[in-house]
Design an enzyme around this catalytic site. Structure first.
Site, PDB file in Angstrom:
ATOM      1  N   GLU A  49      36.770  54.763  37.830  1.00  0.00           N
ATOM      2  CA  GLU A  49      36.063  54.696  39.124  1.00  0.00           C
ATOM      3  C   GLU A  49      35.120  55.876  39.317  1.00  0.00           C
ATOM      4  O   GLU A  49      34.302  55.855  40.243  1.00  0.00           O
ATOM      5  CB  GLU A  49      37.086  54.613  40.263  1.00  0.00           C
ATOM      6  N   CYS A 107      44.949  57.478  35.082  1.00  0.00           N
ATOM      7  CA  CYS A 107      45.285  58.906  35.136  1.00  0.00           C
ATOM      8  C   CYS A 107      46.796  59.086  35.281  1.00  0.00           C
ATOM      9  O   CYS A 107      47.551  58.713  34.388  1.00  0.00           O
ATOM     10  CB  CYS A 107      44.492  59.607  36.230  1.00  0.00           C
ATOM     11  N   HIS A 166      39.204  58.479  34.542  1.00  0.00           N
ATOM     12  CA  HIS A 166      38.987  57.781  35.819  1.00  0.00           C
ATOM     13  C   HIS A 166      37.809  56.828  35.687  1.00  0.00           C
ATOM     14  O   HIS A 166      36.657  57.259  35.803  1.00  0.00           O
ATOM     15  CB  HIS A 166      38.705  58.794  36.934  1.00  0.00           C
TER      16      HIS A 166
END
EC number: 4.3.2.10
Length: 198
Positions: A179, A78, A177
């Site tokens: 994650e 990001c 992202h």
């Protein structure tokens, strides 16, 4: 072991938890001596480019990351991906790390920020091994990368088509992202863990 670079901003713990979930050891630190013991580095980020780069420069982490990029695999996530480029026009004109040629510009059309799931296509680099064309990842951003096709590792369309992943040498970046992107995101992190250093 992974080193998650802590420059005072970002979703550090969520990245660490994702790495631990796939069986990797990860530390969060802004101390170069501790990061020196890490085989790979991750540069996460949430927030504004100008404030983030000012903090990186204040702590000397900008120089440290550039030096490590010579022989260490680095993944920017990001805002961390945007730092890898030469310049951003968020908060005025701000210099980036310059590890990958290109700039960061604001979306000019559509609802801003882009928030939510979006498809990633034209995949290349080992980051996307075993990940299908059109797989969706989770995005939250108002600014996007603008670079030559040579440095684009994946593309996404949000009113305009833009590079949602970039790479050059040891340096990789993803605008989304991983994650927060479920199985696909974990697969990408596993792929990054498998990439061999030079």
């Amino acid at each position: 072991m992974f080193g998650i670079v802590d420059y005072g901003m970002g979703n550090l713990r969520s990245v660490q938890k994702a790495l631990e979930f796939i069986g990797e050891t990860a530390i969060v630190s802004g101390d170069p001596e501790l990061l020196d013991g890490c085989e790979k580095l991750i540069l996460p980020g949430v927030g504004s480019f100008g404030a983030g780069m000012r903090e990186m420069r204040r702590t000397g982490l900008d120089t440290y990351v550039k030096e490590r990029a010579v022989n260490t695999k680095i993944l920017g996530i990001c805002l961390g991906m945007q730092f890898l480029l030469e310049v951003s026009y968020e908060d005025g004109r701000n210099e980036g790390l310059g590890l990958i040629p290109g700039e960061v510009v604001r979306f000019e059309e559509g609802k801003i920020p882009q928030i939510g799931w979006n498809s990633v296509t034209r995949l290349r680099t080992p980051l996307f091994a075993g990940i299908a064309e059109g797989t969706q990842f989770y995005f939250v951003h108002s600014y996007r990368a603008k670079t030559e096709e040579w440095f684009a590792a994946a593309m996404t369309e949000y009113y305009v088509e833009y590079p949602s992943a970039i790479c050059y040498g040891n340096v990789y970046g993803v605008q989304f992202h991983p994650e927060k992107s479920g199985e696909a995101g974990l697969k990408l992190l596993k792929n990054f863990a498998k990439i061999q250093d030079n």
